[in-house]
Each structure stands twice: as structure tokens, then as C-alpha cells.
Design an enzyme around this catalytic site. Structure first.
Site, PDB file in Angstrom:
ATOM      1  N   GLY A 193      36.506  -1.047 -80.928  1.00 35.22           N
ATOM      2  CA  GLY A 193      37.083   0.263 -81.234  1.00 35.22           C
ATOM      3  C   GLY A 193      38.594   0.182 -81.203  1.00 35.22           C
ATOM      4  O   GLY A 193      39.174  -0.873 -81.499  1.00 35.22           O
TER       5      GLY A 193
ATOM      6  N   LYS B  45      45.410   7.707 -61.895  1.00 37.00           N
ATOM      7  CA  LYS B  45      45.198   8.088 -63.296  1.00 37.00           C
ATOM      8  C   LYS B  45      44.027   9.077 -63.378  1.00 37.00           C
ATOM      9  O   LYS B  45      44.076  10.056 -64.121  1.00 37.00           O
ATOM     10  CB  LYS B  45      44.926   6.825 -64.125  1.00 37.00           C
ATOM     11  CG  LYS B  45      44.580   7.057 -65.579  1.00 37.00           C
ATOM     12  CD  LYS B  45      45.760   6.757 -66.471  1.00 37.00           C
ATOM     13  CE  LYS B  45      45.642   7.140 -67.931  1.00 37.00           C
ATOM     14  NZ  LYS B  45      44.382   6.962 -68.575  1.00 37.00           N
TER      15      LYS B  45
HETATM   16  P1  NAD Z   1      36.433   3.553 -78.997  1.00 32.67           P
HETATM   17  O1  NAD Z   1      35.347   4.564 -79.022  1.00 32.67           O
HETATM   18  O2  NAD Z   1      37.482   3.576 -80.066  1.00 32.67           O
HETATM   19  O3  NAD Z   1      35.796   2.092 -79.033  1.00 32.67           O
HETATM   20  C1  NAD Z   1      34.687   1.725 -78.287  1.00 32.67           C
HETATM   21  C2  NAD Z   1      33.879   0.766 -79.142  1.00 32.67           C
HETATM   22  O4  NAD Z   1      32.865   0.185 -78.337  1.00 32.67           O
HETATM   23  C3  NAD Z   1      33.171   1.453 -80.329  1.00 32.67           C
HETATM   24  O5  NAD Z   1      33.494   0.761 -81.511  1.00 32.67           O
HETATM   25  C4  NAD Z   1      31.690   1.289 -79.990  1.00 32.67           C
HETATM   26  O6  NAD Z   1      30.877   1.135 -81.139  1.00 32.67           O
HETATM   27  C5  NAD Z   1      31.737   0.010 -79.161  1.00 32.67           C
HETATM   28  N1  NAD Z   1      30.524  -0.185 -78.350  1.00 32.67           N
HETATM   29  C6  NAD Z   1      29.930   0.680 -77.507  1.00 32.67           C
HETATM   30  N2  NAD Z   1      28.818   0.104 -76.989  1.00 32.67           N
HETATM   31  C7  NAD Z   1      28.741  -1.135 -77.522  1.00 32.67           C
HETATM   32  C8  NAD Z   1      27.810  -2.208 -77.401  1.00 32.67           C
HETATM   33  N3  NAD Z   1      26.715  -2.110 -76.601  1.00 32.67           N
HETATM   34  N4  NAD Z   1      28.024  -3.345 -78.085  1.00 32.67           N
HETATM   35  C9  NAD Z   1      29.101  -3.467 -78.901  1.00 32.67           C
HETATM   36  N5  NAD Z   1      30.011  -2.490 -79.074  1.00 32.67           N
HETATM   37  C10 NAD Z   1      29.827  -1.341 -78.377  1.00 32.67           C
HETATM   38  O7  NAD Z   1      37.095   3.630 -77.551  1.00 32.67           O
HETATM   39  P2  NAD Z   1      38.631   3.389 -77.141  1.00 32.67           P
HETATM   40  O8  NAD Z   1      39.428   4.572 -77.536  1.00 32.67           O
HETATM   41  O9  NAD Z   1      39.056   2.038 -77.574  1.00 32.67           O
HETATM   42  O10 NAD Z   1      38.504   3.454 -75.555  1.00 32.67           O
HETATM   43  C11 NAD Z   1      37.943   2.409 -74.756  1.00 32.67           C
HETATM   44  C12 NAD Z   1      38.248   2.756 -73.295  1.00 32.67           C
HETATM   45  O11 NAD Z   1      39.670   2.718 -73.125  1.00 32.67           O
HETATM   46  C13 NAD Z   1      37.822   4.192 -72.903  1.00 32.67           C
HETATM   47  O12 NAD Z   1      37.378   4.217 -71.576  1.00 32.67           O
HETATM   48  C14 NAD Z   1      39.100   5.010 -73.046  1.00 32.67           C
HETATM   49  O13 NAD Z   1      39.138   6.156 -72.225  1.00 32.67           O
HETATM   50  C15 NAD Z   1      40.141   3.978 -72.614  1.00 32.67           C
HETATM   51  N6  NAD Z   1      41.479   4.233 -73.176  1.00 32.67           N
HETATM   52  C16 NAD Z   1      41.654   4.429 -74.514  1.00 32.67           C
HETATM   53  C17 NAD Z   1      42.929   4.626 -75.008  1.00 32.67           C
HETATM   54  C18 NAD Z   1      43.185   4.821 -76.493  1.00 32.67           C
HETATM   55  O14 NAD Z   1      44.336   5.095 -76.868  1.00 32.67           O
HETATM   56  N7  NAD Z   1      42.221   4.658 -77.371  1.00 32.67           N
HETATM   57  C19 NAD Z   1      44.038   4.656 -74.122  1.00 32.67           C
HETATM   58  C20 NAD Z   1      43.821   4.445 -72.755  1.00 32.67           C
HETATM   59  C21 NAD Z   1      42.534   4.239 -72.289  1.00 32.67           C
HETATM   60  O1  KPL Z   2      45.919  10.258 -70.158  1.00 28.87           O
HETATM   61  C1  KPL Z   2      46.014  11.348 -70.687  1.00 28.87           C
HETATM   62  C2  KPL Z   2      44.899  11.749 -71.590  1.00 28.87           C
HETATM   63  O2  KPL Z   2      45.083  12.586 -72.459  1.00 28.87           O
HETATM   64  O3  KPL Z   2      43.802  11.182 -71.406  1.00 28.87           O
HETATM   65  C3  KPL Z   2      47.165  12.249 -70.353  1.00 28.87           C
HETATM   66  C4  KPL Z   2      48.139  12.318 -71.477  1.00 28.87           C
HETATM   67  C5  KPL Z   2      47.892  11.681 -69.143  1.00 28.87           C
HETATM   68  C6  KPL Z   2      46.694  13.606 -69.979  1.00 28.87           C
HETATM   69  O4  KPL Z   2      45.867  13.567 -68.860  1.00 28.87           O
END
Ligand code: NAD
Ligand code: KPL
Length: 308
Positions: A9, A187
Site C-alpha cells: 500500500g 502517538k
Molecule cells: P494501505 O491500506 O495503503 O496499505 C496496506 C496494504 O496492505 C494494502 O495494499 C493491502 O492490500 C495490503 N494487505 C493487507 N493484508 C495483506 C495480506 N494478508 N497480504 C498482502 N497484503 C496485504 O495502508 P498504509 O496507509 O500504507 O498504512 C499502513 C500502516 O501505516 C497503518 O497502520 C497506518 O496507520 C500507518 N501509517 C500510514 C501512514 C500513511 O501516510 N499512509 C502514515 C503513518 C502511519
Molecule cells: O497522526 C495524525 C493522523 O491524522 O492520524 C495526526 C495528524 C497527528 C492527527 O492525530
């Protein structure tokens, strides 16, 4: 030594592209044959940084591939973490190392308990990335939304992993954090004070300035929770930090608000759910936090979204 990224993802593709661009071997593990075929048709990943799109040919494979896994980044949502890991567990080589990149708390412990033979590192990231759904190959085109940082640590061993240099070379801003649990709790507290209210009031983060008393009350209870579960450091100046984040991100919608607006499952169980379950175990009474959890659960139920 090859990296494997499970969860192709936003963050998984961001990491895979940055590792691949310096020649570090990396493989993406796709969910099923249909997604692997679609990925192969797209011919790799595209990472957009500062409006510049670059293509990276990162090989893809399925969870049941025969090759052993030594280093793995788990980059799926918290609610998918346990089942995703179960799908590759038989492939883990002795002494395998995993980075668990999930938001919130609860999924990391559950995964680590599943894999006593592996080293599980926990990560907390403020980096932002999203998939560019508008492009034809949108699934595999990831836009890096801006600067941030990733803290990595191991709650059980202080020894630095040998591969931090791969992250350095790939330009992945990171820091080894001997107290990664404190960072994850902090966080979690920030996300609990901000994200649910933005959903319930259907507002941007800045809209919470009109609900300042409610935010302050939640910060008091979250501070009590952090104190009672052995994380006093994570409680220091929590309210001031929450106010600062609300101010700095006033124009943004929180990640939970974006999930709900797009009809996607939220990580509620690993944020408010985890906080309330921990308070209950500690016999700590936090009425506002519990009421917020219930309000959010009703809100999600009413929209047909999972609330646990
Ligand atoms: P996302 O939904 O974009 O990607 C997750 C991917 O994992 C999807 O493509 C899904 O199909 C895949 N997946 C799920 N189960 C699977 C399996 N069994 N086998 C193979 N693939 C599988 O998620 P993301 O936004 O990249 O977020 C990932 C984590 O990082 C989350 O916990 C999110 O809260 C955290 N996070 C994301 C961001 C961001 O900017 N996207 C920032 C900080 C933290
Ligand atoms: O991490 C965040 C989120 O949107 O998940 C912020 C910007 C800190 C808000 O809680």
C-alpha cells in the site's frame, strides 16, 4: 540480503521504492494472484516526490513463494497484521527480523507473540504517503506527501540491527529509539485526542479549536492512562503537544476522518479500543475516553463500518 515488503500500500510502496533506488534487493509480497498479475501488468511501482514521478521495477511475489524471508517490513493496516504474518510465517528464516509499521498499539504484540523465533522491531512513523487513485496504475503509484520521520526500536533488546545502513542509503529518515513503546504510546494518545473528534464533528483538525474543553479533558484522562501503564514520559506536556499538532495541521483532515469519509475501515480497535481496554485492565476510570469510544463506535455502526 533481500528485503521483503508485505503490504503493497502507501507506506509499503514508499519504503520499497526508496530501498530499490539504491540497489538494495527488495521484493513486494502481493495479496493474491489477481493483484500480483495487476502489479506485473503495471511493470513496477511509481513514486512521486516533489511532483517528480520515478518508476521502480521491484519484483513481486505471493505469500506462498518458496524463497526464505530474512528481513521483512510489515506495512499493512493494524487489523490485517496478524493474518498477513500468518500467511508468510513458514517462510521466515532462523533469526529473521521484522519491522512492524502499524499505527496504534496491540497488533505489534499480537504479531510478536505469533513469532517467538523472530526479532520483531516496532516502528512509529510521521511520514505521509497516499496512493494516486486518479492514475490508471493508481494502485502502484504512490505520492510522498511530505517530510516525516520513523522511529524504530525493540522493546526487548537494545542491539542495533545490522541493516540500518540500507535505510540510510535509501534516504529513509529514521532514528533508533531505545524507548519505542513510549513513542508509540505518545502517538496513540495524540491520535486518540484528535482523530475521533474530527470524525464525530466532521471537521478538519483545526475545527477542534472550537472544542478546546473537550480536547483538554481527554488529554487529562489520556495522561492518567499513560501514567498508570508505566509510560509517564509519554504523558509530559501532552495537552500542549496536542494543541500544537491541531494548530500545525489545522487545514488537514485526520487519517481517521479520511478513512470514514472514503468508507474504509478505521484502526479504532488499536487506538481508542486499546486505550480503553488498557484502562479497564488497570481498573482506571476514564469516563470521557470511554464515552468517546462508545460515541465513535455508534457512529461507525450507523455507517456500516467495523467498530471493533
Ligand atoms: P494501505 O491500506 O495503503 O496499505 C496496506 C496494504 O496492505 C494494502 O495494499 C493491502 O492490500 C495490503 N494487505 C493487507 N493484508 C495483506 C495480506 N494478508 N497480504 C498482502 N497484503 C496485504 O495502508 P498504509 O496507509 O500504507 O498504512 C499502513 C500502516 O501505516 C497503518 O497502520 C497506518 O496507520 C500507518 N501509517 C500510514 C501512514 C500513511 O501516510 N499512509 C502514515 C503513518 C502511519
Ligand atoms: O497522526 C495524525 C493522523 O491524522 O492520524 C495526526 C495528524 C497527528 C492527527 O492525530
Amino acid at each position: 540480503m533481500s528485503w521483503h515488503v508485505l503490504g503493497a500500500g502507501s507506506l509499503g510502496c514508499l519504503w520499497a521504492a526508496r530501498l530499490a533506488r539504491t540497489g538494495t534487493p527488495v521484493q513486494l509480497i502481493l495479496r493474491n494472484p489477481a493483484r500480483l498479475a495487476a502489479y506485473q501488468r503495471a511493470g513496477g511501482l511509481t513514486l512521486v516526490e516533489q511532483n517528480q514521478a520515478r518508476h521502480y521495477v521491484v519484483p513481486g511475489q505471493l505469500a506462498d513463494d518458496a524463497s526464505p524471508i530474512q528481513r521483512l517490513l510489515l506495512a499493512c493496516k493494524a487489523y490485517d497484521a496478524e493474518s498477513a504474518i500468518a500467511s508468510i510465517a513458514p517462510r521466515l528464516a532462523p533469526g529473521a527480523e521484522l519491522i512492524l509499521l502499524q499505527n496504534g498499539l496491540g497488533s505489534q504484540e499480537a504479531v510478536a507473540a505469533q513469532l517467538p523465533q523472530a526479532r520483531c522491531l516496532f516502528a512509529s512513523s510521521t511520514e505521509g504517503a497516499f496512493r494516486d487513485g486518479a492514475a490508471p496504475e493508481g494502485e502502484w503509484r504512490v505520492v510522498f506527501a511530505g517530510h516525516g520521520h520513523t522511529w524504530l526500536g525493540d522493546p526487548h533488546h537494545e542491539t542495533l540491527p545490522s541493516w540500518l545502513g540500507d535505510l540510510e542509503r535509501g534516504g529513509i529518515p529514521h532514528q533508533w529509539s531505545p524507548d519505542i513503546l513510549s513513542r508509540l504510546w505518545r502517538k496513540l494518545a495524540l491520535n486518540c485526542a484528535i482523530n475521533p473528534l474530527t470524525v464525530l464533528y466532521d471537521c478538519r483538525n483545526g475545527g477542534l479549536r472550537e472544542h478546546a474543553t473537550e480536547v483538554a479533558t481527554l488529554c487529562i484522562e489520556l495522561g492518567q492512562l499513560l501514567q498508570s501503564c508505566g509510560q509517564p514520559g509519554a504523558a509530559v506536556d501532552l495537552h500542549a503537544d496536542v494543541q500544537q499538532v491541531i494548530q500545525a495541521t489545522a487545514a488537514n483532515y485526520s487519517s481517521m476522518h479520511q478513512d470514514v469519509a472514503q468508507g474504509r475501515r478505521t484502526e479504532i480497535a488499536y487506538l481508542l479500543g486499546y486505550a480503553c481496554a488498557t484502562a479497564l485492565r488497570q481498573r482506571l476510570i476514564l469516563p470521557h475516553l470511554v464515552a468517546l469510544h462508545q460515541r465513535l463506535q455508534h457512529y461507525l455502526d450507523a455507517r456500516g463500518l467495523p467498530s471493533h
